[in-house]
Write a protein that holds these residues in place. Sequence first.
Motif, mmCIF file in Angstrom:
data_model
loop_
_atom_site.group_PDB
_atom_site.id
_atom_site.type_symbol
_atom_site.label_atom_id
_atom_site.label_comp_id
_atom_site.label_asym_id
_atom_site.label_seq_id
_atom_site.Cartn_x
_atom_site.Cartn_y
_atom_site.Cartn_z
ATOM 1 N N LEU A 194 0.829 -1.201 0.000
ATOM 2 C CA LEU A 194 0.000 0.000 0.000
ATOM 3 C C LEU A 194 0.870 1.261 0.000
ATOM 4 C CD1 LEU A 194 -2.834 -0.928 2.529
ATOM 5 C CD2 LEU A 194 -2.759 -1.280 0.054
ATOM 6 N N PRO A 195 0.310 2.396 -0.453
ATOM 7 C CA PRO A 195 1.093 3.635 -0.556
ATOM 8 C C PRO A 195 1.736 4.105 0.734
ATOM 9 C CG PRO A 195 -0.927 3.835 -1.821
ATOM 10 C CD PRO A 195 -1.027 2.531 -1.063
ATOM 11 N N ASN A 196 1.202 3.705 1.902
ATOM 12 C CA ASN A 196 1.789 4.178 3.167
ATOM 13 C C ASN A 196 2.884 3.269 3.699
ATOM 14 O OD1 ASN A 196 0.221 2.006 3.904
ATOM 15 N ND2 ASN A 196 -0.764 2.999 5.649
ATOM 16 N N SER A 197 3.260 2.242 2.954
ATOM 17 C CA SER A 197 4.272 1.305 3.451
ATOM 18 C C SER A 197 5.681 1.840 3.217
ATOM 19 C CB SER A 197 4.121 -0.057 2.766
ATOM 20 O OG SER A 197 4.621 -0.013 1.449
ATOM 21 N N GLY A 198 6.580 1.532 4.133
ATOM 22 C CA GLY A 198 7.961 1.962 4.006
ATOM 23 C C GLY A 198 8.638 1.347 2.791
ATOM 24 N N THR A 199 8.308 0.088 2.503
ATOM 25 C CA THR A 199 8.891 -0.606 1.346
ATOM 26 C C THR A 199 8.550 0.120 0.050
ATOM 27 O OG1 THR A 199 8.757 -2.754 2.456
ATOM 28 C CG2 THR A 199 8.912 -2.772 0.050
ATOM 29 N N ARG A 200 7.286 0.430 -0.119
ATOM 30 C CA ARG A 200 6.869 1.116 -1.348
ATOM 31 C C ARG A 200 7.465 2.514 -1.432
ATOM 32 N NH1 ARG A 200 1.086 1.044 -4.301
ATOM 33 N NH2 ARG A 200 1.229 2.988 -5.472
ATOM 34 N N ASN A 201 7.480 3.230 -0.314
ATOM 35 C CA ASN A 201 8.016 4.593 -0.319
ATOM 36 C C ASN A 201 9.502 4.619 -0.657
ATOM 37 O OD1 ASN A 201 5.566 5.807 0.245
ATOM 38 N ND2 ASN A 201 5.857 5.729 2.459
ATOM 39 N N LEU A 202 10.242 3.607 -0.201
ATOM 40 C CA LEU A 202 11.668 3.532 -0.527
ATOM 41 C C LEU A 202 11.854 3.272 -2.024
ATOM 42 C CD1 LEU A 202 14.598 3.529 0.415
ATOM 43 C CD2 LEU A 202 14.369 1.085 0.935
ATOM 44 N N PHE A 203 11.040 2.396 -2.579
ATOM 45 C CA PHE A 203 11.082 2.111 -4.009
ATOM 46 C C PHE A 203 10.783 3.376 -4.811
ATOM 47 C CE2 PHE A 203 8.598 0.237 -7.755
ATOM 48 C CZ PHE A 203 9.738 0.019 -8.514
ATOM 49 N N ILE A 204 9.745 4.104 -4.419
ATOM 50 C CA ILE A 204 9.348 5.332 -5.119
ATOM 51 C C ILE A 204 10.451 6.383 -5.029
ATOM 52 C CG2 ILE A 204 7.768 7.300 -5.032
ATOM 53 C CD1 ILE A 204 5.547 5.326 -4.343
ATOM 54 N N ALA A 205 11.067 6.507 -3.848
ATOM 55 C CA ALA A 205 12.134 7.500 -3.671
ATOM 56 C C ALA A 205 13.295 7.231 -4.623
ATOM 57 C CB ALA A 205 12.623 7.485 -2.224
ATOM 58 N N HIS A 206 13.640 5.967 -4.808
ATOM 59 C CA HIS A 206 14.736 5.640 -5.722
ATOM 60 C C HIS A 206 14.327 5.849 -7.181
ATOM 61 C CE1 HIS A 206 16.769 3.942 -2.236
ATOM 62 N NE2 HIS A 206 17.843 3.828 -2.972
ATOM 63 N N LEU A 207 13.067 5.590 -7.489
ATOM 64 C CA LEU A 207 12.593 5.874 -8.852
ATOM 65 C C LEU A 207 12.687 7.368 -9.144
ATOM 66 C CD1 LEU A 207 9.382 3.650 -9.201
ATOM 67 C CD2 LEU A 207 11.632 3.258 -10.225
ATOM 68 N N GLU A 208 12.266 8.173 -8.176
ATOM 69 C CA GLU A 208 12.292 9.626 -8.354
ATOM 70 C C GLU A 208 13.712 10.146 -8.526
ATOM 71 O OE1 GLU A 208 10.119 10.998 -4.977
ATOM 72 O OE2 GLU A 208 8.157 10.701 -5.935
ATOM 73 N N SER A 209 14.678 9.468 -7.888
ATOM 74 C CA SER A 209 16.075 9.887 -8.063
ATOM 75 C C SER A 209 16.551 9.653 -9.491
ATOM 76 C CB SER A 209 16.978 9.131 -7.078
ATOM 77 O OG SER A 209 17.102 7.760 -7.444
ATOM 78 N N LEU A 210 15.818 8.788 -10.205
ATOM 79 C CA LEU A 210 16.129 8.519 -11.615
ATOM 80 C C LEU A 210 15.143 9.231 -12.535
ATOM 81 C CD1 LEU A 210 16.810 4.660 -11.365
ATOM 82 C CD2 LEU A 210 18.512 6.495 -11.467
ATOM 83 N N ASN A 211 14.425 10.211 -11.977
ATOM 84 C CA ASN A 211 13.421 10.981 -12.729
ATOM 85 C C ASN A 211 12.327 10.090 -13.298
ATOM 86 O OD1 ASN A 211 14.719 13.555 -12.379
ATOM 87 N ND2 ASN A 211 16.208 12.925 -13.939
ATOM 88 N N MET A 212 11.939 9.104 -12.506
ATOM 89 C CA MET A 212 10.860 8.201 -12.912
ATOM 90 C C MET A 212 9.741 8.259 -11.885
ATOM 91 S SD MET A 212 13.044 4.916 -14.248
ATOM 92 C CE MET A 212 11.640 4.238 -15.095
ATOM 93 N N SER A 213 8.608 7.668 -12.245
ATOM 94 C CA SER A 213 7.437 7.669 -11.374
ATOM 95 C C SER A 213 6.837 6.274 -11.306
ATOM 96 C CB SER A 213 6.390 8.653 -11.890
ATOM 97 O OG SER A 213 5.149 8.464 -11.255
#
Length: 299
Positions: A194-213
């Motif tokens: 789910l969007p509030n999980s730490g696992t998902r948020n860490l994945f999203i943060a790394h995607l954003e560092s690569l200018n991805m969503s």
Amino acid sequence: MLDAKLDTLLMVCETSNFTRAAKELSLTQPAVSQHISQLEKELGVKIFNRSKGELKLTSEGEIILMYAKRIKSLYSKLQQSLLDKNHQSIKLTIGITHTAESNFVAEVLAKYCNVNEGVTITIITESIKNLYNMLMNYELDLAIVEGTINDPNINSLLLDTDYLVLVVSNNNPLGKKNMVTINDIKNEKMILRLPNSGTRNLFIAHLESLNMSIKDFNVILEVDNIATIKDLIRRDFGISILARSACLDELKKGKITILPIENLSMIRETSILYHKDFNHTNILQDITKIYNETARLYK
């Protein structure tokens, strides 16, 4: 004895209604109103706003509620500590994340109880945010979480270093690779936390560092329960991003395949968090020792 007015406040906040709170507390509705009025007078602030028949806490009320929860939890701990001393026992409440629940943390705590007579542990599984709040309010003795908290009153003990991996079924063609790329993942159906999980948020943060969503991926399901996600993966309904520690049992039994992702080094620490006044440091040492011994069994 705990101030009855605080008990009344907590029940009003729980029920969002004076009449329902009165019923739960076996009081009259005027008595509940009087308790809240007395608190407001003693503290010199307004606790609730009433709008369209709804009760809403004021900003001052939010602060009062936070401390009321802490006071009640501390009073309960006082009572429990006296009972523990009298019976020469220890009762702990430990919060763990869903990821921790899926690896061997529960096994470690069970082993600890088995070799320490008189110790009873209650495990509560919640999101990291909720565990932080519960720890701050003294509802937990310890919290085992991914990451740490920036608070001068909370100590942190490193338990392990973990990282996120791509998890696929043994039948998925990606499993034949030594490493996958972002583009490989884009072509797959994904099952995520789910969007509030730490696992998902860490994945999203790394995607954003690569200018991805995350919108660049085909997410077909969002599931909170990690065991359910792993079961769906085994049955080829999709792939997922999970903590390696949450997959150790399935890896050992050869039920799934995990893979690193090119340019995504999603490392995080698993720590035990506790208040500075936690006086059972020997328990922390013993849990850490058992954790390390158990981890070796899964390697």
